[in-house]
Design a protein around this motif. Structure first.
Motif, PDB file in Angstrom:
ATOM      1  N   GLN A  59      -8.171  13.225   8.035  1.00 50.71           N
ATOM      2  CA  GLN A  59      -8.042  12.006   7.230  1.00 50.71           C
ATOM      3  C   GLN A  59      -6.594  11.733   6.832  1.00 50.71           C
ATOM      4  O   GLN A  59      -6.156  10.603   6.825  1.00 50.71           O
ATOM      5  CB  GLN A  59      -8.926  12.098   5.980  1.00 50.71           C
ATOM      6  CG  GLN A  59      -9.024  10.796   5.211  1.00 50.71           C
ATOM      7  CD  GLN A  59      -9.616   9.651   6.022  1.00 50.71           C
ATOM      8  OE1 GLN A  59     -10.391   9.861   6.926  1.00 50.71           O
ATOM      9  NE2 GLN A  59      -9.232   8.443   5.701  1.00 50.71           N
ATOM     10  N   GLY A  60      -5.841  12.753   6.489  1.00 52.91           N
ATOM     11  CA  GLY A  60      -4.442  12.570   6.106  1.00 52.91           C
ATOM     12  C   GLY A  60      -3.611  11.979   7.230  1.00 52.91           C
ATOM     13  O   GLY A  60      -2.757  11.129   7.015  1.00 52.91           O
ATOM     14  N   VAL A  62      -4.681  10.050   9.660  1.00 56.14           N
ATOM     15  CA  VAL A  62      -5.070   8.652   9.833  1.00 56.14           C
ATOM     16  C   VAL A  62      -4.369   7.791   8.792  1.00 56.14           C
ATOM     17  O   VAL A  62      -3.834   6.724   9.089  1.00 56.14           O
ATOM     18  CB  VAL A  62      -6.608   8.500   9.727  1.00 56.14           C
ATOM     19  CG1 VAL A  62      -7.012   7.039   9.710  1.00 56.14           C
ATOM     20  CG2 VAL A  62      -7.293   9.239  10.862  1.00 56.14           C
ATOM     21  N   ARG A  63      -4.343   8.263   7.548  1.00 60.66           N
ATOM     22  CA  ARG A  63      -3.705   7.500   6.476  1.00 60.66           C
ATOM     23  C   ARG A  63      -2.204   7.376   6.718  1.00 60.66           C
ATOM     24  O   ARG A  63      -1.629   6.300   6.558  1.00 60.66           O
ATOM     25  CB  ARG A  63      -3.959   8.165   5.128  1.00 60.66           C
ATOM     26  CG  ARG A  63      -3.451   7.328   3.968  1.00 60.66           C
ATOM     27  CD  ARG A  63      -3.774   7.970   2.625  1.00 60.66           C
ATOM     28  NE  ARG A  63      -3.493   7.164   1.481  1.00 60.66           N
ATOM     29  CZ  ARG A  63      -2.340   6.586   1.166  1.00 60.66           C
ATOM     30  NH1 ARG A  63      -1.328   6.691   1.969  1.00 60.66           N
ATOM     31  NH2 ARG A  63      -2.187   5.875   0.073  1.00 60.66           N
ATOM     32  N   ARG A  64      -1.560   8.473   7.136  1.00 59.35           N
ATOM     33  CA  ARG A  64      -0.124   8.415   7.410  1.00 59.35           C
ATOM     34  C   ARG A  64       0.170   7.416   8.528  1.00 59.35           C
ATOM     35  O   ARG A  64       1.123   6.657   8.463  1.00 59.35           O
ATOM     36  CB  ARG A  64       0.404   9.799   7.789  1.00 59.35           C
ATOM     37  CG  ARG A  64       0.586  10.731   6.610  1.00 59.35           C
ATOM     38  CD  ARG A  64       1.351  11.987   6.992  1.00 59.35           C
ATOM     39  NE  ARG A  64       0.703  12.773   8.030  1.00 59.35           N
ATOM     40  CZ  ARG A  64      -0.237  13.694   7.811  1.00 59.35           C
ATOM     41  NH1 ARG A  64      -0.646  13.958   6.596  1.00 59.35           N
ATOM     42  NH2 ARG A  64      -0.769  14.365   8.809  1.00 59.35           N
ATOM     43  N   ARG A  65      -0.659   7.389   9.551  1.00 58.37           N
ATOM     44  CA  ARG A  65      -0.468   6.460  10.663  1.00 58.37           C
ATOM     45  C   ARG A  65      -0.633   5.020  10.179  1.00 58.37           C
ATOM     46  O   ARG A  65       0.153   4.147  10.550  1.00 58.37           O
ATOM     47  CB  ARG A  65      -1.485   6.773  11.775  1.00 58.37           C
ATOM     48  CG  ARG A  65      -1.385   5.867  12.953  1.00 58.37           C
ATOM     49  CD  ARG A  65      -0.201   6.212  13.807  1.00 58.37           C
ATOM     50  NE  ARG A  65      -0.204   5.372  14.983  1.00 58.37           N
ATOM     51  CZ  ARG A  65       0.864   4.874  15.533  1.00 58.37           C
ATOM     52  NH1 ARG A  65       2.043   5.184  15.065  1.00 58.37           N
ATOM     53  NH2 ARG A  65       0.785   4.115  16.585  1.00 58.37           N
ATOM     54  N   ALA A  66      -1.632   4.772   9.352  1.00 50.26           N
ATOM     55  CA  ALA A  66      -1.858   3.423   8.830  1.00 50.26           C
ATOM     56  C   ALA A  66      -0.682   2.974   7.966  1.00 50.26           C
ATOM     57  O   ALA A  66      -0.239   1.825   8.050  1.00 50.26           O
ATOM     58  CB  ALA A  66      -3.155   3.386   8.031  1.00 50.26           C
ATOM     59  N   VAL A  67      -0.154   3.881   7.164  1.00 52.48           N
ATOM     60  CA  VAL A  67       0.988   3.545   6.312  1.00 52.48           C
ATOM     61  C   VAL A  67       2.206   3.239   7.175  1.00 52.48           C
ATOM     62  O   VAL A  67       2.942   2.285   6.910  1.00 52.48           O
ATOM     63  CB  VAL A  67       1.284   4.686   5.316  1.00 52.48           C
ATOM     64  CG1 VAL A  67       2.625   4.482   4.627  1.00 52.48           C
ATOM     65  CG2 VAL A  67       0.158   4.793   4.290  1.00 52.48           C
TER      66      VAL A  67
END
Length: 90
Positions: A59-60, A62-67
């Motif tokens: 999950q981390g 995915v979030r870093r990629r989205a940011v």
């Protein structure tokens, strides 16, 4: 997957997400499968290949990629606005 969408009450979007696809991809596959062979001489009949499903990212990650994507989009928008402002001054 296409057969799953033909079951009464099936929701194409849910089937697509369950298999890791965007709903648009599954709608396209359904449309291609409905076309009779040789319907369009300019295009070949769709060729289906097995899909390879990779393990989900943590999950981390995915979030870093989205940011990162959001940050780059904002930078691009800022550059575009600066360019437009400079062009208007000229």
């Amino acid at each position: 997957m296409i057969e799953e969408t033909l079951v009464p009450g099936a929701v194409v979007s849910e089937v697509a997400r369950r298999h890791g696809l965007a709903p648009q991809q599954l709608f396209t596959l359904r449309r291609q499968a409905r076309q009779p062979a040789g319907a369009d001489a300019a295009s070949e009949a769709p060729q289906f290949v097995p899909a390879v499903v990779e393990a989900a990212l943590p999950q981390g990650a995915v979030r870093r990629r989205a940011v990162l994507i959001l940050h780059r989009s904002r930078q691009s928008l800022v550059r575009k606005r600066r360019f437009q402002a400079t062009a208007l001054k000229s």
